[in-house]
Design a protein around this motif. Structure first.
Motif, PDB file in Angstrom:
ATOM      1  N   THR A  90       0.868  20.344  68.546  1.00 58.49           N
ATOM      2  CA  THR A  90       1.174  20.905  67.226  1.00 58.49           C
ATOM      3  C   THR A  90       2.676  21.061  67.052  1.00 58.49           C
ATOM      4  N   ALA A  91       3.209  20.466  65.982  1.00 55.69           N
ATOM      5  CA  ALA A  91       4.654  20.487  65.748  1.00 55.69           C
ATOM      6  C   ALA A  91       4.946  19.764  64.442  1.00 55.69           C
ATOM      7  N   VAL A  92       6.185  19.871  64.006  1.00 56.99           N
ATOM      8  CA  VAL A  92       6.686  18.985  62.958  1.00 56.99           C
ATOM      9  C   VAL A  92       7.210  17.734  63.646  1.00 56.99           C
ATOM     10  N   TYR A  93       6.746  16.578  63.194  1.00 52.00           N
ATOM     11  CA  TYR A  93       7.132  15.305  63.798  1.00 52.00           C
ATOM     12  C   TYR A  93       8.156  14.609  62.902  1.00 52.00           C
ATOM     13  N   TYR A  94       9.206  14.129  63.550  1.00 55.23           N
ATOM     14  CA  TYR A  94      10.303  13.487  62.842  1.00 55.23           C
ATOM     15  C   TYR A  94      10.469  12.046  63.305  1.00 55.23           C
ATOM     16  N   CYS A  95      10.764  11.192  62.360  1.00 54.22           N
ATOM     17  CA  CYS A  95      11.147   9.820  62.626  1.00 54.22           C
ATOM     18  C   CYS A  95      12.668   9.768  62.666  1.00 54.22           C
ATOM     19  N   ALA A  96      13.231   8.944  63.542  1.00 48.55           N
ATOM     20  CA  ALA A  96      14.682   8.878  63.661  1.00 48.55           C
ATOM     21  C   ALA A  96      15.104   7.476  64.080  1.00 48.55           C
ATOM     22  N   ALA A  97      16.381   7.173  63.856  1.00 50.93           N
ATOM     23  CA  ALA A  97      16.898   5.846  64.183  1.00 50.93           C
ATOM     24  C   ALA A  97      18.366   5.937  64.583  1.00 50.93           C
ATOM     25  N   TYR A  98      18.793   4.977  65.403  1.00 48.43           N
ATOM     26  CA  TYR A  98      20.217   4.833  65.730  1.00 48.43           C
ATOM     27  C   TYR A  98      20.482   3.378  66.085  1.00 48.43           C
ATOM     28  N   ALA A  99      21.712   2.967  65.843  1.00 51.29           N
ATOM     29  CA  ALA A  99      22.112   1.606  66.178  1.00 51.29           C
ATOM     30  C   ALA A  99      22.219   1.489  67.693  1.00 51.29           C
ATOM     31  N   CYS A 100      21.572   0.485  68.249  1.00 50.15           N
ATOM     32  CA  CYS A 100      21.575   0.333  69.698  1.00 50.15           C
ATOM     33  C   CYS A 100      21.702  -1.142  70.061  1.00 50.15           C
ATOM     34  N   SER A 101      22.022  -1.401  71.275  1.00 53.64           N
ATOM     35  CA  SER A 101      22.128  -2.778  71.744  1.00 53.64           C
ATOM     36  C   SER A 101      20.741  -3.373  71.941  1.00 53.64           C
ATOM     37  N   TRP A 102      20.684  -4.688  71.881  1.00 52.55           N
ATOM     38  CA  TRP A 102      19.390  -5.364  71.945  1.00 52.55           C
ATOM     39  C   TRP A 102      18.631  -5.070  73.238  1.00 52.55           C
ATOM     40  N   TRP A 103      19.360  -4.919  74.351  1.00 51.02           N
ATOM     41  CA  TRP A 103      18.725  -4.902  75.654  1.00 51.02           C
ATOM     42  C   TRP A 103      18.367  -3.519  76.182  1.00 51.02           C
ATOM     43  N   VAL A 104      18.686  -2.480  75.417  1.00 47.95           N
ATOM     44  CA  VAL A 104      18.511  -1.144  75.971  1.00 47.95           C
ATOM     45  C   VAL A 104      17.065  -0.666  75.878  1.00 47.95           C
ATOM     46  N   THR A 105      16.749   0.277  76.743  1.00 45.47           N
ATOM     47  CA  THR A 105      15.525   1.052  76.602  1.00 45.47           C
ATOM     48  C   THR A 105      15.832   2.193  75.651  1.00 45.47           C
ATOM     49  N   PRO A 106      15.028   2.399  74.625  1.00 52.68           N
ATOM     50  CA  PRO A 106      15.380   3.409  73.624  1.00 52.68           C
ATOM     51  C   PRO A 106      15.468   4.814  74.209  1.00 52.68           C
ATOM     52  N   SER A 107      16.447   5.537  73.701  1.00 56.59           N
ATOM     53  CA  SER A 107      16.688   6.897  74.156  1.00 56.59           C
ATOM     54  C   SER A 107      15.646   7.856  73.591  1.00 56.59           C
ATOM     55  N   LEU A 108      15.424   8.947  74.308  1.00 56.19           N
ATOM     56  CA  LEU A 108      14.612  10.052  73.800  1.00 56.19           C
ATOM     57  C   LEU A 108      15.449  11.323  73.650  1.00 56.19           C
ATOM     58  N   ARG A 109      16.770  11.124  73.627  1.00 56.94           N
ATOM     59  CA  ARG A 109      17.663  12.269  73.452  1.00 56.94           C
ATOM     60  C   ARG A 109      18.024  12.389  71.974  1.00 56.94           C
ATOM     61  N   ARG A 110      17.825  13.544  71.429  1.00 61.51           N
ATOM     62  CA  ARG A 110      18.010  13.720  69.997  1.00 61.51           C
ATOM     63  C   ARG A 110      19.427  13.432  69.545  1.00 61.51           C
ATOM     64  N   TYR A 111      20.410  13.700  70.395  1.00 64.68           N
ATOM     65  CA  TYR A 111      21.798  13.544  69.962  1.00 64.68           C
ATOM     66  C   TYR A 111      22.250  12.090  69.940  1.00 64.68           C
ATOM     67  N   ASP A 112      21.414  11.203  70.429  1.00 63.42           N
ATOM     68  CA  ASP A 112      21.719   9.773  70.313  1.00 63.42           C
ATOM     69  C   ASP A 112      21.347   9.231  68.937  1.00 63.42           C
ATOM     70  N   TYR A 113      20.514   9.951  68.214  1.00 63.44           N
ATOM     71  CA  TYR A 113      19.982   9.455  66.955  1.00 63.44           C
ATOM     72  C   TYR A 113      20.835   9.897  65.776  1.00 63.44           C
ATOM     73  N   THR A 114      21.026   8.963  64.853  1.00 62.69           N
ATOM     74  CA  THR A 114      21.915   9.181  63.713  1.00 62.69           C
ATOM     75  C   THR A 114      21.164   9.542  62.433  1.00 62.69           C
ATOM     76  N   TYR A 115      20.054   8.879  62.220  1.00 66.64           N
ATOM     77  CA  TYR A 115      19.315   9.029  60.962  1.00 66.64           C
ATOM     78  C   TYR A 115      17.982   9.706  61.228  1.00 66.64           C
ATOM     79  N   TRP A 116      17.610  10.596  60.303  1.00 65.14           N
ATOM     80  CA  TRP A 116      16.405  11.398  60.476  1.00 65.14           C
ATOM     81  C   TRP A 116      15.597  11.463  59.197  1.00 65.14           C
ATOM     82  N   GLY A 117      14.277  11.503  59.349  1.00 67.91           N
ATOM     83  CA  GLY A 117      13.412  11.773  58.214  1.00 67.91           C
ATOM     84  C   GLY A 117      13.267  13.269  58.017  1.00 67.91           C
TER      85      GLY A 117
END
Length: 126
Positions: A90-117
């Motif tokens: 149970t929580a509020v769920y947010y979608c987020a995005a950030y520009a990243c390099s093609w080869w990376v494993t996506p981060s799960l750190r909130r401060y890496d993300y730039t855009y938020w729903g």
């Protein structure tokens, strides 16, 4: 600029399923990583799942085997399929995005993300 709009939240009983969607505005051909975060009352916002343009994925330990992140690049839509839901999801769920390099494993750190729903509420009752 990337605009994100979540939908699909709601109330469900323990053990049930929900699918969240996140519609992204059309953006440049730069590669982006996208992710789902959640925030329960009184708790920090935490990363749930992430996905890159090359469909590399990452998951929080608490949701591995229960949640699946996916994307429809043709329609700029991100999804989170949530199965075997628990009251602690149970929580509020947010979608987020950030520009990243093609080869990376996506981060799960909130401060890496730039855009938020704006977030969508998910409530799981026991």
């Amino acid at each position: 600029q990337v605009q994100l709009v979540e939908s699909g939240g709601g109330s469900v009983q323990s053990g049930g399923s929900l699918r969240l969607s996140c519609a992204a505005s059309r953006y440049t051909d730069r590669p982006y990583c996208m992710g789902w975060f959640r925030q329960a009352p009184g708790k920090e916002r935490e990363g749930v799942a992430g996905i890159s343009n090359l469909v590399r994925t990452s998951y929080a330990d608490s949701v591995k085997g229960r949640f699946t992140i996916s994307q429809d690049n043709a329609n700029y839509t991100l999804y989170l399929q949530m199965n075997s839901l628990k009251p602690e999801d149970t929580a509020v769920y947010y979608c987020a995005a950030y520009a990243c390099s093609w080869w990376v494993t996506p981060s799960l750190r909130r401060y890496d993300y730039t855009y938020w729903g704006q977030g969508t509420q998910v409530t799981v009752s026991s």
